[in-house]
Design an enzyme around this catalytic site. Structure first.
Site, mmCIF file in Angstrom:
data_model
loop_
_atom_site.group_PDB
_atom_site.id
_atom_site.type_symbol
_atom_site.label_atom_id
_atom_site.label_comp_id
_atom_site.label_asym_id
_atom_site.label_seq_id
_atom_site.Cartn_x
_atom_site.Cartn_y
_atom_site.Cartn_z
ATOM 1 N N MET A 90 52.308 19.842 -15.437
ATOM 2 C CA MET A 90 53.579 20.130 -14.775
ATOM 3 C C MET A 90 53.359 21.170 -13.682
ATOM 4 S SD MET A 90 56.159 20.519 -18.042
ATOM 5 C CE MET A 90 57.628 20.450 -17.004
ATOM 6 N N GLU A 104 46.582 19.598 -21.386
ATOM 7 C CA GLU A 104 46.183 19.980 -22.742
ATOM 8 C C GLU A 104 47.135 21.031 -23.308
ATOM 9 O OE1 GLU A 104 42.294 19.037 -20.510
ATOM 10 O OE2 GLU A 104 44.296 19.801 -20.056
ATOM 11 N N CYS A 129 39.513 21.536 -17.978
ATOM 12 C CA CYS A 129 39.045 22.639 -17.144
ATOM 13 C C CYS A 129 38.747 23.849 -18.031
ATOM 14 C CB CYS A 129 40.097 22.986 -16.088
ATOM 15 S SG CYS A 129 41.594 23.743 -16.767
ATOM 16 N N CYS A 132 41.752 25.353 -19.865
ATOM 17 C CA CYS A 132 42.211 24.634 -21.056
ATOM 18 C C CYS A 132 41.239 24.786 -22.222
ATOM 19 C CB CYS A 132 42.423 23.163 -20.734
ATOM 20 S SG CYS A 132 43.866 22.895 -19.681
#
EC number: 3.5.4.5
Length: 294
Positions: A90, A104, A129, A132
């Site tokens: 988002m 995630e 990434c 995350c």
């Protein structure tokens, strides 16, 4: 069916479409599957658990709100209960990049806020990434959490985050998704009590600054978010993002929000009010209140 799912749904195998159609028929499909629904889909489609999760990833990615990057990432968090929780990235125009929710984070906070007690695996369509990977290291599943990516053998978080720094290095015993209740008394109307309840669930062992957000939609539906801190600080997920994530995953839009309440301590080391109010106003919500935790 919510329009966002139509393209991804049309690309599914016919038998999977038939099994999913009644589940997705609700415009406000909650972006989760119960253990019973997962079992039914596996049997109907003739897929094992991993293959089914990969097949459903396009539906999760369809939930993304990517007005800035136009790069949709989908994730499915598989709970130890057997329930599956969709997540997607988002982005919020008019705010700052720091307000972004990664896929995630979306799936994991989705599971947590629905009461899931732990995760067995996370399936995602792009490699996680570093942000995350660090976020996942706060979970009570620890480095044993399984990560599944298309075209790759499954690995654990330990493989993706070697020599990891996490809550155990700071002698934190209560981890994200462990049950917590900070015991603040519920007062006020239904929305206020929902915000306080969310604050009671906060994972904030580093700042000791509990907070929760409750969003009320025009149809009366309420979505809440709890504050989720991280040992590395920056991957921390604010309570507003948790609430907005649930709202969006359930097929609502920001324009549906008619009222918002933040619950936090007035003398806390960290204060959410300014960032929460600024983000909500950027999304078109101006009816924002704050209740102070006693």
């Amino acid at each position: 069916m919510h329009p966002r799912f139509q393209t991804a749904f049309a690309q599914l195998a016919d038998n999977l479409q038939s099994a999913l159609a009644p589940i997705l028929a609700d415009h406000h499909f909650p972006a989760m599957l119960t253990a019973e629904q997962v079992s039914t889909l596996k049997n109907t489609a003739g897929l094992d658990e991993d293959a089914l999760a990969f097949a459903l990833l396009p539906l999760a990615a369809a939930c993304a709100r990517t007005d800035l990057s136009h790069f949709n990432v989908g994730a499915i968090a598989r709970g130890v209960s057997g329930n599956w929780y969709f997540g997607a990235n988002m982005e919020f125009l008019g705010t700052t990049m720091q307000q972004t929710v990664h896929a995630e984070q979306s799936a994991i906070s989705h599971a947590w806020l629905r009461g899931e007690k732990g995760l067995a695996a996370v399936t995602v369509n792009y490699t996680p990434c570093g942000h995350c990977r660090q976020f996942m290291n706060e979970l009570n599943s620890g480095l044993d959490l399984r990560i599944h990516l298309p075209g790759r053998a499954p690995h654990t978080l330990r493989d993706y985050l070697p020599d990891a720094f996490g809550p155990k290095d700071l002698e934190i015993k209560t981890l994200l998704m462990d049950e917590q209740d900070h015991g603040f008394t519920l007062t006020g109307d239904t929305l206020t009590q929902a915000a306080i309840t969310a604050a009671n669930k906060s994972h904030m062992p580093y700042s000791h600054s509990p907070s929760g957000v409750a969003l009320e939609c025009k149809d009366g539906r309420i979505f809440t978010g709890s504050y989720a801190e991280n040992a590395a600080f920056n991957p921390t997920l604010p309570p507003l993002q948790g609430a907005l994530n649930l709202l969006s995953l359930n097929g609502y839009d920001y324009a549906d929000i008619q009222r918002a309440i933040l619950a936090e301590k007035g003398d806390a080391a960290l204060i959410q009010w300014d960032a929460t109010a600024a983000t909500l106003k950027a999304l078109g919500c101006h009816n924002i209140d704050r209740v102070l935790l006693g």
